[in-house]
Design an enzyme around this catalytic site. Structure first.
Site, PDB file in Angstrom:
ATOM      1  N   ARG A  96      12.050 -12.543  12.271  1.00  0.00           N
ATOM      2  CA  ARG A  96      12.516 -11.335  11.574  1.00  0.00           C
ATOM      3  C   ARG A  96      13.240 -10.366  12.494  1.00  0.00           C
ATOM      4  NH1 ARG A  96      10.055 -10.319   6.904  1.00  0.00           N
ATOM      5  NH2 ARG A  96      10.588  -8.140   7.146  1.00  0.00           N
ATOM      6  N   CYS A 120       6.676 -11.734   4.664  1.00  0.00           N
ATOM      7  CA  CYS A 120       6.118 -12.241   5.916  1.00  0.00           C
ATOM      8  C   CYS A 120       4.622 -12.410   5.706  1.00  0.00           C
ATOM      9  CB  CYS A 120       6.434 -11.205   6.992  1.00  0.00           C
ATOM     10  SG  CYS A 120       5.549 -11.357   8.525  1.00  0.00           S
ATOM     11  N   ARG A 125       7.145  -6.164   4.480  1.00  0.00           N
ATOM     12  CA  ARG A 125       8.054  -5.793   5.566  1.00  0.00           C
ATOM     13  C   ARG A 125       9.524  -5.655   5.127  1.00  0.00           C
ATOM     14  NH1 ARG A 125       6.351  -9.013  10.907  1.00  0.00           N
ATOM     15  NH2 ARG A 125       7.297  -7.219  11.897  1.00  0.00           N
ATOM     16  N   PRO A 126       9.820  -4.750   4.203  1.00  0.00           N
ATOM     17  CA  PRO A 126      11.223  -4.543   3.827  1.00  0.00           C
ATOM     18  C   PRO A 126      12.006  -3.883   4.967  1.00  0.00           C
ATOM     19  CG  PRO A 126       9.820  -2.903   2.766  1.00  0.00           C
ATOM     20  CD  PRO A 126       8.909  -3.842   3.497  1.00  0.00           C
ATOM     21  N   VAL A 127      13.333  -3.878   4.850  1.00  0.00           N
ATOM     22  CA  VAL A 127      14.171  -3.217   5.883  1.00  0.00           C
ATOM     23  C   VAL A 127      15.028  -2.128   5.243  1.00  0.00           C
ATOM     24  CG1 VAL A 127      14.200  -5.119   7.546  1.00  0.00           C
ATOM     25  CG2 VAL A 127      15.889  -5.096   5.708  1.00  0.00           C
ATOM     26  N   ASP A 128      14.516  -1.558   4.138  1.00  0.00           N
ATOM     27  CA  ASP A 128      15.268  -0.528   3.413  1.00  0.00           C
ATOM     28  C   ASP A 128      15.613   0.674   4.281  1.00  0.00           C
ATOM     29  OD1 ASP A 128      12.317  -0.423   3.116  1.00  0.00           O
ATOM     30  OD2 ASP A 128      12.734   1.523   2.211  1.00  0.00           O
ATOM     31  N   GLN A 129      14.744   1.008   5.222  1.00  0.00           N
ATOM     32  CA  GLN A 129      15.009   2.192   6.055  1.00  0.00           C
ATOM     33  C   GLN A 129      16.156   1.946   7.039  1.00  0.00           C
ATOM     34  OE1 GLN A 129      13.353   5.154   5.338  1.00  0.00           O
ATOM     35  NE2 GLN A 129      12.621   3.842   3.676  1.00  0.00           N
ATOM     36  N   ASP A 312      -1.038  -4.344  16.432  1.00  0.00           N
ATOM     37  CA  ASP A 312      -0.910  -5.613  17.159  1.00  0.00           C
ATOM     38  C   ASP A 312      -2.140  -5.939  18.001  1.00  0.00           C
ATOM     39  OD1 ASP A 312       1.558  -5.941  16.051  1.00  0.00           O
ATOM     40  OD2 ASP A 312       2.695  -5.326  17.814  1.00  0.00           O
ATOM     41  N   ILE A 334      -1.038  -0.217   8.782  1.00  0.00           N
ATOM     42  CA  ILE A 334       0.400  -0.480   8.954  1.00  0.00           C
ATOM     43  C   ILE A 334       0.890  -1.619   8.051  1.00  0.00           C
ATOM     44  CG2 ILE A 334       2.229  -1.044  10.633  1.00  0.00           C
ATOM     45  CD1 ILE A 334       0.915   1.625  11.251  1.00  0.00           C
TER      46      ILE A 334
HETATM   47  N1  EPU Z   1       8.701  -0.589   6.567  1.00  0.00           N
HETATM   48  C1  EPU Z   1       9.327  -0.361   5.358  1.00  0.00           C
HETATM   49  N2  EPU Z   1      10.701  -0.286   5.348  1.00  0.00           N
HETATM   50  C2  EPU Z   1      11.456  -0.451   6.477  1.00  0.00           C
HETATM   51  C3  EPU Z   1      10.792  -0.682   7.700  1.00  0.00           C
HETATM   52  C4  EPU Z   1       9.409  -0.745   7.721  1.00  0.00           C
HETATM   53  O1  EPU Z   1       8.686  -0.218   4.318  1.00  0.00           O
HETATM   54  O2  EPU Z   1      12.690  -0.382   6.385  1.00  0.00           O
HETATM   55  C5  EPU Z   1       7.217  -0.644   6.613  1.00  0.00           C
HETATM   56  C6  EPU Z   1       6.685  -2.034   6.993  1.00  0.00           C
HETATM   57  O3  EPU Z   1       6.618  -2.886   5.874  1.00  0.00           O
HETATM   58  C7  EPU Z   1       5.359  -1.710   7.610  1.00  0.00           C
HETATM   59  C8  EPU Z   1       5.615  -0.359   8.300  1.00  0.00           C
HETATM   60  O4  EPU Z   1       6.771   0.186   7.664  1.00  0.00           O
HETATM   61  O5  EPU Z   1       4.401  -1.547   6.611  1.00  0.00           O
HETATM   62  C9  EPU Z   1       5.863  -0.430   9.795  1.00  0.00           C
HETATM   63  O6  EPU Z   1       6.788  -1.481  10.074  1.00  0.00           O
HETATM   64  P1  EPU Z   1       7.753  -1.462  11.328  1.00  0.00           P
HETATM   65  O7  EPU Z   1       9.160  -1.422  10.832  1.00  0.00           O
HETATM   66  O8  EPU Z   1       7.349  -0.434  12.316  1.00  0.00           O
HETATM   67  O9  EPU Z   1       7.483  -2.919  11.929  1.00  0.00           O
HETATM   68  P2  EPU Z   1       8.553  -3.818  12.644  1.00  0.00           P
HETATM   69  O10 EPU Z   1       9.527  -2.969  13.327  1.00  0.00           O
HETATM   70  O11 EPU Z   1       9.038  -4.848  11.672  1.00  0.00           O
HETATM   71  C10 EPU Z   1       7.379  -3.991  14.970  1.00  0.00           C
HETATM   72  C11 EPU Z   1       6.862  -5.089  15.842  1.00  0.00           C
HETATM   73  C12 EPU Z   1       5.594  -5.658  15.235  1.00  0.00           C
HETATM   74  C13 EPU Z   1       4.567  -4.527  15.119  1.00  0.00           C
HETATM   75  C14 EPU Z   1       5.151  -3.380  14.277  1.00  0.00           C
HETATM   76  C15 EPU Z   1       4.244  -2.176  14.175  1.00  0.00           C
HETATM   77  C16 EPU Z   1       8.873  -5.920  16.873  1.00  0.00           C
HETATM   78  C17 EPU Z   1       9.862  -7.012  17.028  1.00  0.00           C
HETATM   79  N3  EPU Z   1       7.896  -6.104  15.993  1.00  0.00           N
HETATM   80  O12 EPU Z   1       7.652  -4.582  13.706  1.00  0.00           O
HETATM   81  O13 EPU Z   1       5.104  -6.658  16.131  1.00  0.00           O
HETATM   82  O14 EPU Z   1       3.400  -4.999  14.507  1.00  0.00           O
HETATM   83  O15 EPU Z   1       6.414  -2.959  14.855  1.00  0.00           O
HETATM   84  O16 EPU Z   1       3.942  -1.689  15.425  1.00  0.00           O
HETATM   85  O17 EPU Z   1       8.957  -4.908  17.554  1.00  0.00           O
HETATM   86  C18 EPU Z   1       3.852  -8.534  16.785  1.00  0.00           C
HETATM   87  O18 EPU Z   1       4.329  -8.419  17.914  1.00  0.00           O
HETATM   88  O19 EPU Z   1       2.896  -9.322  16.529  1.00  0.00           O
HETATM   89  C19 EPU Z   1       4.419  -7.756  15.679  1.00  0.00           C
HETATM   90  C20 EPU Z   1       4.241  -8.071  14.404  1.00  0.00           C
END
Ligand code: EPU
Length: 424
Positions: A96, A120, A125-129, A312, A334
């Site tokens: 991702r 996932c 884990r959407p990417v709307d933001q 994590d 989270i």
């Molecule tokens: N979220 C949304 N919309 C978005 C972005 C996030 O709803 O556009 C939600 C997610 O669904 C979640 C929360 O916001 O519920 C936080 O998600 P975040 O975007 O912070 O997670 P991420 O950036 O996808 C990174 C790490 C993860 C770690 C999380 C939280 C990387 C590559 N991945 O994921 O690492 O758990 O931040 O700290 O940096 C791991 O290493 O095992 C792992 C999963």
């Protein structure tokens, strides 16, 4: 498919050297797309996710060289020529974090096509933001045939600085928008930005590349866009989650271990909980000495964004609680589905029940070895920790999840005296 076989009950003893942080290395590798000059990186961990990211970058046109063939942690990335601005479904479904090429490609090339990640194992884990932020910076974004198709309007071509407040704190969202903003025209303000040390490490590299960023380490990043970025050299920050995982292994299996080349200042919440669990901890500038005698004490905790207790590390500390004296509650705030290790820990004899986003753990004096299955990266680590503490033989299947994020974990555990081997 590789498996790990271990026989529990041996206390860990010796020294372990922590690798560079996976979640800092992944955005940092993508930052090379922001310049046509070379980026020299050190302390890059040798993991499957890093290899996947390098493959994606090579498909985009980046040349990757290893100046010292024996040292995969030192590499030079050159994105002088971008031949494709696309991250295919094949790549994004494998990892991702491939979404992290969106911001850099769009801001440098003015268009990018990146597969929309699906759901996932640990949550939707959407990417709307990420998309909302790029739109606020003037990008036109359409979702078509499963792809995010983004472009900036000509003749100006550049993204425009904007004030962006994300609905929640997002780590890769902050990183994508931060990278996009470095080459935008005008000033971008990212409010509610993630404060994770990995975001700070990326920002430090961007500053070395000529970016103008203030507020690093805070939840308000101010980025004054520049026309061009240049080459730079950077060493990736040590992996706080790998360090925390070894500390949990000592807490569960007992023994005395010196964790070297880490950043104790990024582990405050984890160290505090492990001290409460009875782990004796001594801290230096870049090392942690941990000693465990007897059975751990149960500690309740809830996950939250940095600097609070990291999601994590949730599964690994749950494995410690599984054999602790007393009961504990663990609340995951989270991700909505990050308890897949619970059923597997229970197969090892743990007593864990789930109620909504809370796990209730009744500590058991002994776990007993069994065949268990890894379901995601940190779940795998928790099963290894439980297996090291359990009586008899444990086999962890599907450890490709573990290989995505830990640099030679079983070799490091072997050096600490654990009875563990990889079966091909
Ligand atoms: N979220 C949304 N919309 C978005 C972005 C996030 O709803 O556009 C939600 C997610 O669904 C979640 C929360 O916001 O519920 C936080 O998600 P975040 O975007 O912070 O997670 P991420 O950036 O996808 C990174 C790490 C993860 C770690 C999380 C939280 C990387 C590559 N991945 O994921 O690492 O758990 O931040 O700290 O940096 C791991 O290493 O095992 C792992 C999963």
């Amino acid at each position: 498919m590789d498996k790990l076989r271990m026989v529990g009950g041996t206390p860990l003893k010796g020294e372990v050297v922590i690798a560079g942080a996976k979640n800092a290395a992944l955005p940092i590798l993508c930052a090379c797309l922001l310049t046509d000059q070379a980026i020299v990186l050190r302390n890059v961990p040798d993991l499957q996710d890093v290899r996947t990211m390098l493959k994606l970058l090579q498909e985009i046109g980046v040349t990757v060289t290893f100046p010292d063939k024996a040292d995969r942690s030192h590499m030079v990335l050159d994105a002088a020529v971008i031949k494709s601005s696309e991250a295919t479904y094949e790549m994004v479904k494998t990892m991702r974090a491939s979404i992290l090429v969106l911001g850099p490609l769009l801001t440098r090339m003015h268009s990018a096509k990146v597969s929309l990640p699906g759901g996932c194992a640990i949550g939707a884990r959407p990417v709307d933001q990420h998309i909302k932020g790029l739109k606020a910076m003037g990008a036109t974004i359409k979702i078509k045939s499963g792809y995010i198709q983004a472009e900036t309007k000509l003749p100006l071509g550049r993204l425009k600085g904007a004030s962006i407040l994300t609905d929640m704190i997002t780590v890769t969202g902050t990183e994508n928008l931060l990278m996009a903003a470095t080459l935008a025209s005008g000033t971008t303000i990212l409010e509610n930005a993630a404060r994770e040390p990995e975001v700070g490490d990326l920002a430090e590299l961007l500053v070395k590349m000529g970016a103008k960023i203030s507020g690093i380490g805070t939840d308000r990043l101010v980025i004054e866009g520049v026309e061009k970025l240049h080459g730079a050299e950077h060493a990736v920050i040590p992996d706080r989650i790998e360090a925390g995982t070894f500390l949990c292994a000592v807490a569960a299996a007992g023994g005395e271990v010196l964790v070297k080349h880490c950043r104790p200042d990024t582990l405050d919440a984890v160290i505090t909980k492990l001290k409460d669990a009875g782990l004796e901890i001594e801290v230096g500038p870049d090392w942690i000495k941990a000693r465990m005698q007897g059975r751990p004490k149960a500690v309740s905790f809830r996950t939250s964004e940095y600097p609070a207790f990291p999601t994590d590390m949730q599964a690994q500390l749950m494995a410690v609680n599984a054999i602790a004296s007393g009961s504990s509650t663990i609340t995951e705030t989270i991700f909505e589905n990050r308890f897949m290790h619970v059923q597997e820990l229970n197969r090892l004899g743990a007593d864990i029940a789930i109620e909504g986003n809370t796990a209730i753990v009744q500590g058991e004096e002994k776990l007993s070895g069994a065949i268990v299955m890894a379901t995601d990266l940190r779940a795998s680590a928790s099963l290894v920790i439980a297996g090291l503490a359990a009586q008899g033989e444990t086999q962890v299947d599907r450890i490709y999840h573990l290989d995505r994020g830990y640099d030679r974990m079983e070799q490091k555990l072997t050096l600490l005296g654990a009875n563990i081997e990889r079966i091909k």
